[in-house]
Design an enzyme around this catalytic site. Structure first.
Site, PDB file in Angstrom:
ATOM      1  CB  ALA A   1      -0.933  -0.007   1.177  1.00 48.66           C
ATOM      2  CB  THR A  56       0.272 -10.592  -8.128  1.00 49.23           C
ATOM      3  OG1 THR A  56       0.140 -11.890  -7.396  1.00 49.23           O
ATOM      4  CG2 THR A  56      -0.517 -10.708  -9.525  1.00 49.23           C
ATOM      5  CE  LYS A  90       3.261   6.630  11.488  1.00 56.16           C
ATOM      6  NZ  LYS A  90       3.992   6.437  10.186  1.00 56.16           N
ATOM      7  CG  LEU A 149       2.200 -10.017  12.977  1.00 56.03           C
ATOM      8  CD1 LEU A 149       1.518 -10.048  14.072  1.00 56.03           C
ATOM      9  CD2 LEU A 149       1.163  -9.788  11.869  1.00 56.03           C
TER      10      LEU A 149
END
Length: 300
Positions: free
Chosen positions: A17, A40, A183, A264
């Site tokens: 993303a 892909t 952040k 993760l």
């Protein structure tokens, strides 16, 4: 902004993303994007923001040697996937190459420099909230007043100009370590707590979760101070307030990865804080608990 078409190619290592969103800014200024590897093959990238969707053709390659000589590289794999992307980083590396490292955490250069040779490394702090809905397509939400923060260096300034021309809201930071830790305060809470509960960012607004998030951030603030980074208790409240007001439906990459049964990215976040705390002999029980819980999750 006008760019030289003979050098107008950008390599994207990590078409998730975040990578898709950043690459789309380069396509808007006329760059051609080469997507590196992945399960892909991708022939187009598209980004949907609100009611508007845009799409651009790209080239896909499975051959690292195909990106040799490309001077602009976006590295947007998850931090724990950096080693698996090493052949791509090494293939692109040269003294004239600039690598934008769009990863979470505070250890960007330490992760990438073993593979990047004399390339210029530009760490990026990403504020975009993005979901990859299918290969090549990202659903983009923006929060706050900027999308990416970069250190104020010559290589970063060039990239900031290009990305800004492509629609990214950029900020150059004199004190980049402080920005990275600020952040990190958000990522330490939003990512694990959404992944562990399976819920979107609204879960942070529940009173018990809010207090747990505050404790996680307060511990990290103390560690940052010990590391020589100027963070105050008031910074914790500012970042927690920001997190509690992100757009409805916002999610985290760690939650998405858990739902997809993928490994993760906790070591670059909670793991980095625990390692730093150990160097200074600081007890951080909430972060240690979160680290233990995340480490116990097994990919599907």
């Amino acid at each position: 902004m006008t760019r030289n078409n003979t050098e107008d190619t950008v390599a994207l290592i990590g078409a998730g993303a975040i990578g898709l969103s950043i690459a789309s800014a380069y396509t808007r200024i006329g760059a051609h994007v080469v997507v590196c590897g992945g399960h892909t093959p991708i022939e187009r990238i598209s980004v949907t923001e609100g009611e508007q969707s845009q799409s651009w053709p790209v080239t896909h390659t499975d051959d690292p040697s195909a990106i040799a000589g490309i001077k602009t590289v976006i590295l947007a794999v998850k931090a724990h996937q950096t080693e698996s992307a090493a052949s791509w980083i090494t293939a692109a590396a040269s003294p004239s190459t600039t690598i934008l490292v769009a990863q979470n955490g505070i250890e960007h250069a330490r992760r990438v420099s073993p593979h990047s040779g004399e390339s210029h490394i530009v760490p990026a702090i990403v504020y975009l909230n993005v979901e990859r809905t299918e290969p090549g397509h990202a659903l983009l939400r923006r929060a706050g007043d900027h999308d990416l923060s970069l250190p104020d260096t010559p290589a970063a300034r060039r990239m900031a100009d290009e990305l800004s021309a492509g629609g990214m809201r950029m900020r150059l930071e004199d004190d980049f370590p402080r920005t990275a830790w600020l952040k990190l305060l958000v990522n330490l809470t939003a990512n694990p707590l959404t992944a562990l509960t399976g819920r979107r960012a609204e879960v942070i607004r529940e009173p018990g979760i809010t207090e747990l998030a505050r404790q996680i951030m307060r511990e990290a603030q103390q560690v940052a101070q010990a590391e020589g980074v100027h963070l105050e208790p008031s910074d914790v409240e500012t970042e927690l307030d920001w997190l509690m007001h992100v757009p409805a439906g916002s999610t985290s990459s760690m939650r998405q990865d858990r739902l997809a049964g993928k490994p993760l990215e906790y070591d670059a976040l909670t793991g980095a804080v625990v390692r730093a705390a150990e160097r200074h002999g600081i007890d951080i029980p909430a972060n240690r608990m979160i680290l233990a819980l995340l480490a116990a999750i097994r990919p599907a």
